[in-house]
Design a protein around this motif. Structure first.
Motif, short mmCIF file in Angstrom:
data_model
loop_
_atom_site.label_atom_id
_atom_site.label_comp_id
_atom_site.label_asym_id
_atom_site.label_seq_id
_atom_site.Cartn_x
_atom_site.Cartn_y
_atom_site.Cartn_z
N PHE A 42 -18.81 58.16 92.49
CA PHE A 42 -19.14 57.65 91.15
C PHE A 42 -18.66 58.60 90.05
O PHE A 42 -18.21 58.15 89.01
N HIS A 76 -16.85 55.08 84.58
CA HIS A 76 -18.28 54.82 84.82
C HIS A 76 -19.17 55.38 83.73
O HIS A 76 -18.79 56.33 83.04
N VAL A 77 -20.35 54.78 83.61
CA VAL A 77 -21.37 55.30 82.69
C VAL A 77 -22.45 55.98 83.53
O VAL A 77 -23.08 55.34 84.37
N GLY A 78 -22.66 57.27 83.29
CA GLY A 78 -23.68 57.97 84.07
C GLY A 78 -24.88 58.41 83.27
O GLY A 78 -25.96 58.55 83.80
N THR A 86 -13.08 48.83 85.49
CA THR A 86 -14.41 49.33 85.84
C THR A 86 -14.36 50.67 86.58
O THR A 86 -15.39 51.15 87.04
N GLY A 87 -13.19 51.26 86.67
CA GLY A 87 -13.12 52.59 87.28
C GLY A 87 -13.80 53.65 86.45
O GLY A 87 -14.29 54.66 86.98
#
Lengths: 165, 791
Positions: free
Chosen positions: A100, A36-38, A33-34
């Motif tokens: 993030f 990320h979806v931005g 999970t490092g």
């Protein structure tokens, strides 16, 4: 469908829906999970991973397109408990706030330094312009990449700005 | 004995090792067995009557667990707002939708892909109605947003609290000044455009209702965990001890996560209905259309002053866009602008802002929240005045500042008592750092070569770290979220039996480094290494209630509570140490992880031994209770008023309109500084967001209420290549409203920067006759202004 690739040096194989994006494969199938979806539109760069040594956006790429590739995510950068110099630079130079964008930013910076070991400030800024950061104004990210570049070249990094104050 | 003081020093951030290795936990990273996923059906129209909602196809799809519409959730009521002026948002709407993106139905499915498929399969009949988007049009009430009420919700008038007679006298005085022969009057209508906050982490919420225990664990990307817990308790008739909200890593907030959102309530509802964990993470397009936006003002500024630089009056009248519904702070944002409507100046100021609704997404707090807008108008019109009378922009500001001699006790012309300030010293320090006269010579030399280089300067004062005594009286109490008078700070410091410490605190950081700063405060007070101190925040089960993190309040309010709790623990530990060392309590000093007797280097006792003693009451001095922990609630008497001076040098390419920032200098004053590294980082990010507004960002709605900039393709954020490195320094004027002497710094960079850049660009184009360009100064707009000035 079945997909196989190497992720952070380990071979992985999994059954996924054909429409599964690479980022969801990494996050949901592998638990990494490092990454990320931005934005889902390839504009923010938070999902950047290294694919065969190139920085790519895992939110606009299918897992199936990475078949047989070597993928490196932020989780794969530290070796034997030792941080990658870029990770160390981000820590030493306050190159992150909320963190993030950081994994994607770090992967882009690693790729940049592999291609250009001694970039100017301008080249660093151009090199990471595909990764958006909303917290730092990029100032300390540039310092972090400069720090990492120096370390990777075997030079002493310039002192932190607050050390001069 | 070495000094262990870490305040004012730099400690590498303790949150970073996880974050730089991809091991931080953000809400969307939480995985619970059996989690179901949500997708919303949202209105594509800004104003429309909702007819039939056909959910049959979606409901029949494999993997779809439930579809909810308004009828299912109406019994819960509307979305709670702290300042409930205006119409509140329905959780789901089956009547008349009021903006594009308003939620109409919710799908819950086995995975997010299926949820989106099912949402797409829901057919909704809409009957579109005329929309009002333009602010002046809204003011006319020709098209209403809510049938039952005027579009104008409230008008904020300053000076605050002035009665009609006082206002008339003020305005007559300014009118008389305008008639004087030695005065000039500068007038300009300016837009402070709408912005989308865009934290890089989209909002995300996960609810885990545990039927067997009748309690909720809520994970949310929020700045206000305690308020969310209070709100959910109200919606579901549960006590505060039945709802735990955990805000783990929060990937940026900037004010947009300072709301309790309908999606948070709905996801909790679904979890309770289905008895399963339920998660929703917004897409970027949803974020644009259904997470709050900021700014959105148009206003006319009028400045009256003499030809030798004495300002005799400033008037601002404008309209602020509230969007369709009132959420947490909506109508209060322009009021925060009123607080600093007269800036750091002493001249008479009249200020009026009408708050109107439109068929657009709600506006609320976005970094600065009212204060950047107020500072923008003031500093732009002063800049125009300085050009008009040919006076140096620094001298003109200095001449009109509230004097350092007026503190303590200064009251702004808007009617608010200010804590501390020394504006002239700060301005002069900025000029010296920038090498002002050198900058001007450089600019002039560039101009002689035919280049379009400009220098801009702006000063600001801001107000932040609000405390209860001022605000509760004004009607802000957080009682809506079951947190009466909760503008306090709150912190709990506990020493464990091994001498390690935990500080738990109700802040809800989103990148501000609280894991580090609170440990520095506790470590400094207890002479303890920060490595021995754990910080817990953003968890309502573990932390004392606090309103969370926003309005640049955490250090000044919760940090002060942390300091006071630390002092209490220290005082008790000193008694124990004195007892163990057979010394006088007054001689006990804490350093290097131990208590020492002043002047007796060999006489010391480590924290572990003090703590062990504290948990064995029979070893304690008579009258002392066992245990070693303290809770402090800090209630500041006033907000803090940081200030600063920013200077920019830019070059404009007249052929393309492209603006290049050559230098950017910030001289800020936030009182004492706990960590220079973190404070500078806050200013960097703040400046970048101010420059973002000045040059790039624009939330554009068309006349039908469609958001044209809903993706990052169209909503342009500054990249690394767009910004320079920033040159920062500071003056230090401690506040007297908290024991740390610190003022807030989270928003200052944003409040000082947009007008600095615009002033510089206008300066660059002054030789061409340009006097003003509305933000954002994108190439096309700058190019057009040059063409207009030339023709």
């Amino acid at each position: 469908m079945k997909v196989s690739m190497s992720v952070n040096g380990s071979p992985v194989t999994a059954d996924v829906e054909s429409r599964t994006l690479l980022v969801h494969f990494l996050r949901d199938s592998l638990g990494l999970t490092g990454t990320h979806v931005g934005c889902e539109t390839s504009y923010c760069g938070a999902c950047t991973v290294s694919l065969n040594g190139q920085a790519v956006l895992s939110c606009t790429m299918l897992a199936a397109q990475a078949e047989g590739a070597e993928v490196t995510t932020v989780e794969g950068l530290a070796r034997n408990g030792e941080l990658h110099p870029v990770q160390e630079g981000f820590w030493e130079r306050h190159g992150l706030q909320c963190g993030f964008c950081t994994p994607g930013m770090i992967i882009s910076a690693v790729t940049l330094l592999e291609e250009n070991p001694d970039p100017s400030e301008e080249e660093i800024r151009r090199g990471i312009e595909g990764n958006l950061c909303r917290c730092t104004g990029y100032h300390n990210i540039v310092r972090a990449v400069e720090y990492a570049g120096a370390k990777m070249r075997g030079e002493a990094p310039a002192p932190a700005e607050w050390e001069n104050a | 004995m070495s000094s262990t003081s870490v305040l004012g020093g730099v400690v590498r951030r303790r949150e970073d090792p996880a974050l730089i290795q991809g091991r931080g936990r953000y809400t969307d990273d939480v995985k619970l067995a059996g989690t179901a996923h949500v997708a919303f059906v949202r209105s594509p129209f800004a104003h429309a009557t909702v007819g039939e909602i056909d959910t049959s196809e979606a409901t029949a799809m494999d993997g779809v667990l439930a579809v909810y519409t308004a009828a299912d959730v109406e019994h819960l009521g509307k979305l709670i707002a702290q300042v409930p002026v205006g119409t509140l948002r329905p959780l789901l709407n089956n009547g008349t939708v009021k903006h594009v993106g308003e939620a109409v139905a919710m799908v819950v499915a086995e995975n997010p892909y299926l949820a989106k498929d099912a949402a797409d399969a829901i057919m909704v009949d809409y009957d579109p109605l005329p929309a009002v988007v333009d602010l002046k049009h809204s003011l006319s009430d020709e098209v209403k947003v809510h049938d039952e009420a005027s579009n104008t919700l409230i008008s904020w008038v300053g000076p605050f609290g002035a009665d009609e007679d006082a206002l008339t006298e003020l305005r007559d005085g300014i009118e008389a000044a305008k008639q004087r022969e030695d005065t000039v009057v500068i007038e300009q209508e300016m837009t402070n455009q709408r912005l989308i906050p865009v934290p890089i982490e989209p909002r995300s919420v996960m609810a885990d209702y545990q039927a067997g225990y009748d309690r909720f664990d809520i994970y949310s990307s929020t700045q206000i965990p305690s308020a969310l817990a209070g709100a959910l308790g109200k919606y579901f008739g549960m006590s505060l001890n039945q709802v735990t909200v955990k805000a783990m890593e929060v990937g940026g907030g900037f004010g947009c996560k300072l709301n309790v959102y309908n999606d948070e309530v709905l996801v909790a509802f679904a979890s309770k209905q289905l008895g399963r964990p339920v998660k929703w993470t917004e897409t970027r397009r949803e974020a644009a259309n259904s997470t709050i936006q900021g700014r959105g003002w148009i206003a006319a500024a009028i400045l009256t002053g003499t030809r030798d630089g004495e300002i005799l009056g400033f008037e601002l009248e404008g309209i602020a866009d509230m969007g369709a519904y009132s959420q947490n702070f909506t109508v209060a944002i322009p009021f925060l602008g009123l607080f600093v409507g007269s800036g750091q100046y002493g001249f008479p100021t009249y200020w009026k802002m009408d708050c109107v609704t439109t068929h657009t997404m709600t506006t609320d707090a976005y970094r600065g929240a009212g204060r950047p807008e107020a500072a923008y108008y003031l500093e732009r019109i002063i800049d125009m005045y300085s050009r008009e009378i040919g006076m140096n922009p620094a001298d003109i500001r200095r001449a009109n500042f509230i004097s350092a001699d007026d503190f303590p006790g200064a009251v702004s012309p808007m009617g608010f008592p200010m804590d501390t300030g020394d504006y002239a010293t700060n301005l002069d320090a900025a000029l010296e750092m920038a090498g002002w006269s050198g900058l001007i010579s450089e600019r002039d030399a560039a101009r002689a070569e035919g280049r379009h280089v400009g220098v801009g300067l702006a000063t600001y004062v801001e107000v932040c770290g609000f405390g209860p005594s001022g605000l509760v009286d004004l009607g802000f109490s957080w009682a809506e979220y079951q947190m009466p008078s909760a503008f306090n700070g709150s912190s709990l410091v506990r020493i464990h039996p091994d001498g390690s410490a935990t500080v738990s605190i109700g802040t809800g950081p989103s990148g501000q480094g609280h894991q580090t700063t609170w440990a520095q405060i506790v470590g400094d007070g207890l002479g303890m290494s920060v490595d021995r101190i754990r910080v817990i925040h953003g968890d309502t089960e573990e932390s004392p209630p606090s309103v969370g993190s926003f309005g640049s309040r955490s250090a000044a309010v919760d940090g002060a509570a942390c300091f006071e709790a630390t002092q209490k623990v220290r005082a008790k530990a000193a008694r124990i140490a004195a007892h163990l060392l057979e010394a006088s309590e007054e001689d006990i000093e804490f350093a290097d992880g131990a208590a020492h007797v002043a002047g007796a280097p060999d006489s010391s006792v480590a924290w572990g031994d003090i703590a062990a003693c504290a948990y064995q009451p029979h070893r304690l001095p008579e009258g002392l209770e066992g245990g070693l922990e303290a809770h402090s609630i800090f209630s500041p008497g006033n907000a803090t008023w940081p200030f600063g001076t920013h200077i920019a040098m830019v070059e404009v390419d007249p052929e393309t309109g492209d603006v290049d920032i050559l230098r950017y200098i910030g001289m800020d004053d936030c009182g004492n500084v706990i960590s220079p590294m973190i404070v500078d980082g806050q200013i960097h990010g703040g400046i970048a967001q101010g420059i973002g507004q000045a040059m790039f960002e624009d939330a554009v709605y068309d006349r039908d209420g469609n958001l044209l900039s809903a993706s990052l393709v169209d909503y342009i954020l500054p990249t690394a290549a767009d910004l320079p490195s920033f040159e920062l320094s500071r003056t230090v004027t401690p506040t007297d409203v908290n024991p740390l002497g610190v003022k807030g710094i989270g928003e200052a960079g944003t409040i000082g920067s947009a007008q600095t850049v615009v002033n510089a660009v206008v300066d660059a184009l002054e030789p061409l006759g340009v006097t003003h360009i509305d933000m954002p100064l994108r190439p096309r707009r700058v190019w057009q202004a040059i063409q207009d000035a030339r023709s």
